[in-house]
Design an enzyme around this catalytic site. Structure first.
Site, PDB file in Angstrom:
ATOM      1  NE  ARG A  63     -18.081 -42.055 -37.515  1.00  0.00           N
ATOM      2  CZ  ARG A  63     -17.040 -42.885 -37.358  1.00  0.00           C
ATOM      3  NH1 ARG A  63     -16.896 -43.594 -36.261  1.00  0.00           N
ATOM      4  NH2 ARG A  63     -16.143 -43.001 -38.315  1.00  0.00           N
TER       5      ARG A  63
ATOM      6  CE1 TYR B   1     -43.231 -38.142 -31.877  1.00  0.00           C
ATOM      7  CE2 TYR B   1     -41.547 -39.687 -32.532  1.00  0.00           C
ATOM      8  CZ  TYR B   1     -42.202 -38.491 -32.705  1.00  0.00           C
ATOM      9  OH  TYR B   1     -41.817 -37.662 -33.711  1.00  0.00           O
TER      10      TYR B   1
ATOM     11  CG  ASP C 169     -39.617 -40.779 -25.063  1.00  0.00           C
ATOM     12  OD1 ASP C 169     -39.371 -39.641 -24.611  1.00  0.00           O
ATOM     13  OD2 ASP C 169     -39.925 -40.996 -26.249  1.00  0.00           O
TER      14      ASP C 169
ATOM     15  CE  LYS D  71     -40.259 -33.335 -30.461  1.00  0.00           C
ATOM     16  NZ  LYS D  71     -40.625 -34.713 -30.163  1.00  0.00           N
TER      17      LYS D  71
HETATM   18  C1  LIG Z   1     -40.409 -35.984 -30.771  1.00  0.00           C
HETATM   19  C2  LIG Z   1     -40.395 -37.199 -29.930  1.00  0.00           C
HETATM   20  C3  LIG Z   1     -39.529 -38.264 -30.208  1.00  0.00           C
HETATM   21  C4  LIG Z   1     -38.611 -38.274 -31.417  1.00  0.00           C
HETATM   22  O1  LIG Z   1     -37.634 -37.307 -31.327  1.00  0.00           O
HETATM   23  P1  LIG Z   1     -37.000 -36.571 -32.631  1.00  0.00           P
HETATM   24  O2  LIG Z   1     -36.063 -35.587 -32.014  1.00  0.00           O
HETATM   25  O3  LIG Z   1     -38.134 -35.963 -33.382  1.00  0.00           O
HETATM   26  O4  LIG Z   1     -36.323 -37.616 -33.412  1.00  0.00           O
HETATM   27  C5  LIG Z   1     -39.541 -39.358 -29.359  1.00  0.00           C
HETATM   28  N1  LIG Z   1     -40.380 -39.403 -28.290  1.00  0.00           N
HETATM   29  C6  LIG Z   1     -41.224 -38.403 -27.997  1.00  0.00           C
HETATM   30  C7  LIG Z   1     -42.120 -38.518 -26.819  1.00  0.00           C
HETATM   31  C8  LIG Z   1     -41.277 -37.274 -28.807  1.00  0.00           C
HETATM   32  O5  LIG Z   1     -42.129 -36.291 -28.530  1.00  0.00           O
END
Ligand SMILES: *Cc1c(COP(=O)(O)O)cnc(C)c1O
Length: 377
Positions: A50, A102, A173, A198
């Protein structure tokens, strides 16, 4: 590996040395929870997975380098990464958030952290003066996305990063752009976050999140929280993200080239009212995007005549799969109003019900355009 190399070279090599015991060129999946110690507290840097794991360390170092930062941290999802950032703050602290973030971020902030006394204000990031005016003595963080999901607005990262002068951390982000086309730390941001589910992973086979940053104290605080909270990724998942990053630059080039052609096709199509893509000169954020991005990415949104037309279209494509998520090699299509953004119905984010969102993959662009044409007919 130093940051003197080009991005394409760093994406493949950063943070990764051949395995010292075997010479394996790929970072092994260190599927272990604990590490044998020679004597109490006498170990090789690893005590418990961890806290630290070698496969995760390789990913964390790689992410730091490709974002132009000094430190990386990996998490079990993008939401876990954002959650860990929010745990830096205390009841009464105020956080400014781009009004078009998001949906899961909105939900985490308003439905979870608001209960613990954090206060959020939603701001239009395209108006830097309005953002500055919204800062109070309690404001600790500005959290933003650019391009935004799903409305594809562009925020000027360098202009907003100047708010740091007022002791406000700036977190970006960067999921939609990826570091191959946008590096917010180099534009002055304090923290970069990704859903590595992604573009970093890139193959729709892993859920993960990462942070990248420069400041020693901030890193120590976040590293403490990563271990204290424990939302860490499994070694196999770290391996998959590392492998994905090796082709990130090549994929982003094709995602961006395909998306630009598709955006132009949609822009000329009589059934399409409006295309939201920062690579179109008609987009209000075009000049800023051109300045702070290398390519415009693979995400496109567009508005049809009616919600019915949008729902009909997303059910008719043959190559574009009807699914949530984005950033994989395969093309996806979705209806944000009833799918990814259904949880934001009460939020300040007004997702038009006739909006369709594409995650343009790296298939041949002619096949993709033919598919969209038949679905719109
Ligand atoms: C998918 C996404 C998230 C969240 O990520 P997860 O891996 O699904 O927890 C946060 N910000 C954006 C812009 C996203 O597309």
């Amino acid at each position: 590996m130093t940051q003197d190399y080009h991005f394409d070279t760093l994406a493949i090599h950063a943070g990764q040395e051949p395995d010292p015991t075997t010479g394996a060129i790929m970072t092994p999946i260190y599927q272990t929870s604990t590490y044998v110690q020679a004597a109490p507290a006498e170990h090789k840097g690893y005590e418990y997975s961890r806290t630290d794991n070698p496969t995760r360390a390789a990913l964390e170092n790689c992410v730091a380098v490709i974002e132009g930062g000094r430190y990386g941290l990996a998490f079990s999802s993008g939401m876990a990464a954002i959650d860990t950032v929010l745990r830096l703050f205390n009841p009464g602290d105020h956080i400014l958030v781009g009004s078009d973030v998001y949906g899961g971020t909105y939900r985490l902030f308003e439905r979870v952290y608001a209960r613990y006394g954090l206060r959020f204000s939603w701001v239009d990031l395209s108006n830097v003066d309005a953002v500055r005016a919204a800062i109070t003595p309690q404001t600790k963080l500005l959290w933003l996305e650019t391009p935004t999901n799903p409305l594809m607005s562009i925020a000027d990262i360098a202009a907003l990063a100047e708010l740091k002068a007022q002791q406000v951390l700036v977190g970006v982000d960067n999921t939609f752009a990826s570091p191959a086309i946008q590096q917010p730390l180099l534009l002055g941001a304090d923290i970069v976050m990704h859903s590595s589910t992604k573009y970093l992973g890139g193959h729709s086979d892993v859920v993960g999140g990462v942070l990248a940053l420069n400041d020693d104290k901030l890193y120590a605080d976040l590293k403490f929280l990563q271990n204290a909270v424990g939302a860490v990724p499994a070694p196999l998942d770290c391996f998959l993200v590392l492998r994905g990053i090796k082709t990130l630059h090549v994929r982003m080039e094709r995602h961006s080239a395909n998306a630009l052609q598709i955006a132009r096709f949609l822009d000329d199509h009589p059934a399409v009212q409006k295309v939201l893509y920062p690579g179109l000169e008609s987009h209000p954020g075009y000049e800023i995007a051109k300045r702070q991005m290398r390519g415009f990415g693979g995400m496109i949104s567009f508005i049809l005549d009616s919600p019915e037309a949008a729902k009909r279209m997303v059910s008719r494509t043959k190559i574009f799969a009807l699914a949530e998520s984005l950033g994989g090699v395969e093309s996806l299509i979705e209806h944000p109003y009833s799918m990814t953004h259904a949880s934001t119905a009460t939020s300040p984010i007004a997702v038009p019900p006739a909006l369709v969102r594409l995650s343009v993959g790296i298939e041949h662009v002619d096949d993709l355009i033919d598919d969209l044409r038949q679905a719109l007919s």
